[in-house]
Scaffold this active site. Structure first.
Site, short mmCIF file in Angstrom:
data_model
loop_
_atom_site.label_atom_id
_atom_site.label_comp_id
_atom_site.label_asym_id
_atom_site.label_seq_id
_atom_site.Cartn_x
_atom_site.Cartn_y
_atom_site.Cartn_z
N TYR A 316 0.95 -1.25 0.04
CA TYR A 316 -0.14 0.12 0.05
C TYR A 316 1.00 1.32 0.08
O TYR A 316 2.00 1.38 0.55
CB TYR A 316 -1.07 0.01 1.16
CG TYR A 316 -2.05 -0.98 0.96
CD1 TYR A 316 -1.99 -2.47 0.99
CD2 TYR A 316 -3.29 -0.51 0.48
CE1 TYR A 316 -2.76 -3.36 0.82
CE2 TYR A 316 -4.41 -1.47 0.33
CZ TYR A 316 -4.11 -2.79 0.38
OH TYR A 316 -5.04 -3.70 0.25
N ASP A 330 1.52 -12.16 0.55
CA ASP A 330 0.45 -13.26 0.87
C ASP A 330 0.53 -14.73 0.77
O ASP A 330 0.27 -15.24 1.55
CB ASP A 330 -0.88 -12.94 -0.05
CG ASP A 330 -1.19 -11.40 -0.11
OD1 ASP A 330 -2.47 -11.57 0.24
OD2 ASP A 330 -0.66 -10.60 -0.47
N TYR A 415 -9.55 -9.32 0.32
CA TYR A 415 -9.43 -9.60 -1.27
C TYR A 415 -9.41 -10.94 -1.57
O TYR A 415 -9.15 -11.87 -1.01
CB TYR A 415 -8.06 -9.30 -1.67
CG TYR A 415 -8.06 -8.09 -2.65
CD1 TYR A 415 -8.04 -8.22 -3.94
CD2 TYR A 415 -8.03 -6.81 -2.14
CE1 TYR A 415 -8.22 -6.90 -4.69
CE2 TYR A 415 -8.14 -5.66 -2.83
CZ TYR A 415 -8.16 -5.86 -4.32
OH TYR A 415 -8.47 -4.57 -5.06
N HIS A 473 -2.63 1.11 -4.11
CA HIS A 473 -1.77 -0.06 -3.83
C HIS A 473 -1.32 -0.75 -5.17
O HIS A 473 -1.91 -0.23 -6.22
CB HIS A 473 -2.34 -0.98 -2.88
CG HIS A 473 -3.68 -1.48 -3.28
ND1 HIS A 473 -4.79 -0.71 -3.32
CD2 HIS A 473 -3.90 -2.72 -4.14
CE1 HIS A 473 -5.95 -1.44 -3.89
NE2 HIS A 473 -5.48 -2.54 -4.52
N HIS A 475 -0.45 -4.75 -7.08
CA HIS A 475 -0.71 -6.28 -6.74
C HIS A 475 0.37 -6.92 -7.40
O HIS A 475 0.29 -6.64 -8.96
CB HIS A 475 -2.03 -7.02 -7.32
CG HIS A 475 -2.94 -6.34 -6.57
ND1 HIS A 475 -3.88 -6.99 -5.52
CD2 HIS A 475 -3.76 -5.03 -6.70
CE1 HIS A 475 -4.75 -6.27 -5.28
NE2 HIS A 475 -4.91 -5.20 -5.85
N HIS A 632 -3.16 -0.45 -8.47
CA HIS A 632 -4.45 -0.34 -8.66
C HIS A 632 -4.57 0.91 -7.70
O HIS A 632 -4.69 1.40 -6.70
CB HIS A 632 -5.04 -1.52 -7.47
CG HIS A 632 -6.52 -1.42 -7.65
ND1 HIS A 632 -7.07 -2.50 -6.83
CD2 HIS A 632 -7.33 -0.49 -7.78
CE1 HIS A 632 -8.45 -2.19 -7.02
NE2 HIS A 632 -8.60 -1.15 -7.37
#
Ligand SMILES: [Cu+2]
Length: 672
Positions: A316, A330, A415, A473, A475, A632
Site C-alpha cells: 500500500y 500473501d 481480497y 496499492h 498487486h 491499483h
C-alpha cells in the site's frame, strides 16, 4: 486489498467480534475448519498432496517426540520427491511419502521431515531468526487487543463500547531494520465497527487506533492513537437486501455440455485433448501444475515440469502509521492454498465444472477439508481458435476455441484472487489471475472533495464515500515456471529485435531483424518488460521437421513497475521485482521468489540473491520466474466489491511442432 488474515481466520474472528456472522463465516471456510470425514485413499502419484490420514500420521509421529508434543503446526504438507525420482516413476511402482512439518514450540521453530511409511522423524532442524507464516490460532491476537485498557479507551473515545460489534484484523507488520523487531512475530492490529455489517466487515474502519502485538508472546507491545476521524456512515454491505435498487432479471446465459465432459480426472491427474498434467493444492502457493505434457502422435512430450505462484506482493502506498506497514507477501505470510475458498457452481465456475476438494491441517495438526477448492471445466467463449475465409474461391474453414480451465480462488482477507491455468488446443498454457473482493478502506475526516484540505486528506488514495478513502496499492504475482521442453536440459534463447537500416537504393528506410542469443548465465537471462526481447526456453538437442530447435515462448508483460526506492525495506524484501523475468538453474531449495520465510523477512533470501551468483544456465535444467503486476489506483466503482481485474501471461509453442496443432480439430459444431 489484502488485509491480512484469511477468510478462515476472519470466520474465527467474527465469532469473537460479531453476534451475527457475516457472509465470510458462512462460506466453506467456516465449515472448512471442522474436522474432515473424508476417506483417505492411498496416493496414486508421487506428487499427490497429503491425504487427511497422512496429515494425522505426520502429526502423530511428530508428537511422539516430546519437544513437539504440544507444538503448534504452522504447516503440514507433502514434501516432493526428488525430480529425478518423479520423472523415473511409473504407475504401479511404490511411492515414498514424506511430510514436511513446521512446528512452533515455546523453545523455537523446527522443520521436520517425517517418513509416513516408516512412521518416524527423519530430520528435525531448528530454524533460528526466521518465522513461519501466520497461523490460524494466532487470531487470538485480537482478543489481546480487546482486553487492553489503553486500546479499549481508544475505542470508547470513538464511541465504540460494545466489543461484540468490533472486528479486529492482525496486519503483518513487515520489517524495517529495527533491532526491536528481532525475535518477534509482529502484527499491527486495527479494528472495524461491525454494527451495520451484514456482509462487509471492512466498510467501517475505526481509524488511527492500532496495537502492535507480538504473536509469540501474545502481548500488546504498544498502542498508537493518532487522532479521531469519524467512522463512516454509509451502507457498504453487498448482499441483495443491501443493494436497494436492482436491475430487472435477465434470461440466463449458461455453458452447456449436452453430451458430457471431455475431461478425465484420475486422482490428481487430468487428461484433456492432447494435454495431460497433475494438479494439487499446496497450502502455501495454491495450485501447482506439474508434468504438463502434450501428445504429439504417439509420444507424450514434456513442456512444464512444474508451475506455481511463488510469491505475491501487495504494497500500500500510504505513509500514515497504520498503513505504512501494509506490504503483504500473501503466499509466504499467509498462504494462498490454505485460504482457498469453496467455488460456487454457476458463479465462480460453470455448472458443468468438475470439482476437487483440498485437504490441509489446522495448527493443532488436525486435518480439515475445503470442498470444491478447485474447479476444472471446458469453456467456449464463442471465439475461433483459427479461421480463414477465402474470398478468391469463397471457401471458409474455422474451428471454435475450447479451453480447459483449472481454477482456484483464495480469499486472503478482504481480497479474493482467482488463479487460473488454462490449456488450449494450440498447445498453449495461459496463466491468469483475477483480483476481486473488497478494497482496503481508510477512515478520513473528508466527506466530499469540495471541502478545504480534502486533497491533502485523501492524497494516498481516492475518496470513495464520505469519510472513506480506498488506498492506492499494487498487486504483484511471481510465477515459478520449471519448463522442461522435451526434457530437463534446456537453454534460454533471447530473440532480440534490432532495427536494420536499409541501403539508399531501397524504397524502405528500415526493417527489424531478430538476433538470437543463448543466455549463458543467469544475468543474461534477466529481462524487463520494456526490453525489445522475446524469451524462449529451447532444447538445443531437439529440432522440429525443418531443423529449428524445439522451444516454448514465455509471453509475459508486467504492467506495473515497483515505484519504491531500493533502500525502502519493502523493496528489499521484494527484490524479485527488480526485473520482470529471471532465469535460474534448477535448485530444489529455490522455490519462493521472496525466500523461504516471509514473515518479518529481511530480504536476505530469494531470487535476487540466488541469481546474483550468475550461474551457468545453458543446457541446464532452467527455471523461469515471471512477474506480473498492476497498480491499483482506486475508484468509486471498487465499492463495495471490486469488479474482477484480470492479468495474464502465456506459454506458447515455438517450433515445438511442425504446424498449427489445432488444425486437426474436427468440425463438430458450427453447422448452422
Ligand atoms: Cu487492488
Amino acid at each position: 486489498m489484502k488485509r491480512t488474515i484469511s477468510a478462515a481466520l476472519a470466520a474465527l474472528v467474527l465469532t469473537v467480534g460479531c453476534q451475527r456472522s457475516p457472509g465470510a463465516a458462512s462460506t466453506s471456510n467456516g465449515s472448512a475448519l471442522s474436522p474432515t470425514n473424508r476417506s483417505s485413499a492411498a496416493p496414486l502419484h508421487p506428487l499427490d498432496p497429503l491425504s487427511p490420514d497422512e496429515i494425522r500420521v505426520a502429526v502423530d509421529v511428530a508428537k511422539t517426540d516430546t519437544r513437539f508434543a504440544r507444538a503448534a503446526f504452522a504447516s503440514v504438507a507433502a514434501q516432493e520427491p526428488a525430480k529425478a525420482d518423479v520423472l523415473a516413476w511409473q504407475p504401479g511402482q511404490p511411492i515414498a511419502r514424506v511430510a514436511r512439518v513446521q512446528a512452533m514450540t515455546p523453545d523455537g521453530f523446527y522443520e521436520l521431515a517425517i517418513d509416513l511409511q516408516a512412521r518416524r522423524i527423519v530430520a528435525a532442524v531448528e530454524r533460528r531468526g526466521v518465522e513461519p507464516s501466520i497461523m490460524l490460532s494466532e487470531i487470538e491476537a485480537t482478543k489481546v487487543v480487546l482486553s487492553n485498557e489503553e486500546f479499549k479507551a481508544g475505542l470508547a473515545k470513538r464511541g465504540v463500547t460494545d466489543l461484540t460489534k468490533v472486528f479486529c484484523a492482525p496486519f503483518s507488520a513487515g520489517f524495517y531494520g529495527s533491532p526491536a523487531q528481532a525475535g518477534k512475530r509482529l502484527v499491527k492490529v486495527g479494528c472495524f465497527d461491525t454494527r451495520r455489517s451484514t456482509t462487509n466487515v471492512f466498510g467501517w474502519p475505526i481509524e488511527r487506533l492500532y496495537a502492535l502485538v507480538d504473536l509469540r508472546r501474545m502481548e500488546v507491545l504498544s498502542v498508537t492513537d493518532y487522532g479521531i476521524v469519524p467512522i463512516a456512515d454509509g451502507d457498504f454491505n453487498y448482499d441483495a437486501a443491501a443493494i436497494k435498487t436492482r436491475r430487472d432479471s435477465r434470461k440466463p446465459t449458461t455453458l452447456a455440455q449436452p453430451l458430457g465432459t471431455n475431461v478425465t480426472i484420475a486422482g490428481h491427474e487430468i487428461s484433456w485433448g492432447n494435454w495431460r498434467f497433475h494438479v494439487r493444492i499446496d497450502p502455501r502457493v495454491g495450485t501447482a501444475i506439474s508434468l504438463a505434457r502434450w501428445r504429439d502422435g504417439d509420444t507424450w512430450r514434456s513442456i512444464l515440469y512444474q508451475g506455481y505462484l511463488s510469491e505475491m506482493f501487495v504494497p500500500y502506498m500510504d505513509a500514515d502509521y497504520g498503513w505504512q506497514s501494509r506490504t503483504y507477501f500473501d503466499t509466504g505470510e499467509y498462504g494462498a492454498g490454505v485460504l482457498a475458498s469453496t467455488l460456487k457452481p454457476g458463479i465462480d465456475c460453470p455448472e458443468t465444472a468438475s470439482f476437487l476438494a483440498a485437504d490441509f491441517a489446522t495448527d493443532k495438526g488436525e486435518p480439515f477439508t475445503t470442498p470444491n477448492a478447485v474447479c476444472i471445466f471446458e469453456r467456449s467463449g464463442g471465439d475461433p481458435i483459427w479461421r480463414h475465409f477465402e474470398a478468391i474461391n469463397q471457401t471458409y474453414e474455422g474451428r471454435p476455441n475450447v479451453e480447459l480451465v483449472v481454477r482456484m480462488a483464495a480469499a486472503i482477507g478482504n481480497y479474493d484472487y482467482l488463479f487460473d491455468w488454462i490449456f488450449n488446443d494450440a498447445a498453449e498454457i495461459e496463466v491468469r489471475v483475477g483480483a476481486t473482493g473488497i478494497d482496503a478502506l481508510k477512515g478520513v475526516a473528508t466527506k466530499t472533495m469540495s471541502e478545504p484540505g480534502a486533497a491533502d486528506d485523501t492524497r494516498f488514495g481516492t475518496l470513495v464515500a464520505p469519510n472513506l478513502v480506498a488506498v492506492n496499492h499494487d498487486h504483484y504475482f511471481n510465477y515459478r515456471l520449471d519448463l522442461d521442453v522435451d526434457g530437463p536440459s534446456n537453454s534460454v534463447n533471447l530473440d532480440v529485435y534490432r532495427p536494420m537500416r536499409l541501403p539508399a537504393d531501397s524504397a524502405r528506410r528500415s526493417v527489424y531483424v531478430v538476433e538470437r542469443h543463448i543466455a549463458e548465465t543467469e544475468t543474461a537471462g534477466t529481462l524487463d518488460a520494456h526490453d525489445p526481447v522475446r524469451l524462449r526456453v529451447i532444447n538445443e538437442q531437439r529440432t522440429n521437421g525443418v531443423g529449428n530447435p524445439s522451444s516454448y515462448e514465455v509471453l509475459a508483460y508486467n504492467h506495473a513497475k515497483l515505484m519504491l526506492d531500493p533502500d525502502d525495506w519493502p523493496a528489499k524484501r521484494a527484490a524479485f521485482l527488480r526485473h520482470d523475468m529471471w532465469v535460474t538453474p534448477y535448485d530444489t531449495g529455490e522455490r519462493y521468489a521472496g525466500g523461504q520465510y516471509m514473515l518479518g523477512s529481511h530480504g536476505d533470501d530469494g531470487l535476487a540473491i540466488w541469481a546474483a551468483h550468475n550461474r551457468p544456465i545453458r543446457n541446464q535444467d532452467v527455471v523461469v520466474w515471471v512477474n506480473m503486476g498492476m497498480h491499483h489506483l482506486t475508484r468509486a466503482e471498487d465499492l463495495p466489491v471490486t469488479p474482477t481485474m484480470w492479468q495474464s501471461f502465456r506459454l506458447r509453442p515455438n517450433n515445438f511442432l511442425d504446424r498449427n496443432p489445432a488444425i486437426d480439430l474436427r468440425q463438430d459444431v458450427g453447422t448452422r
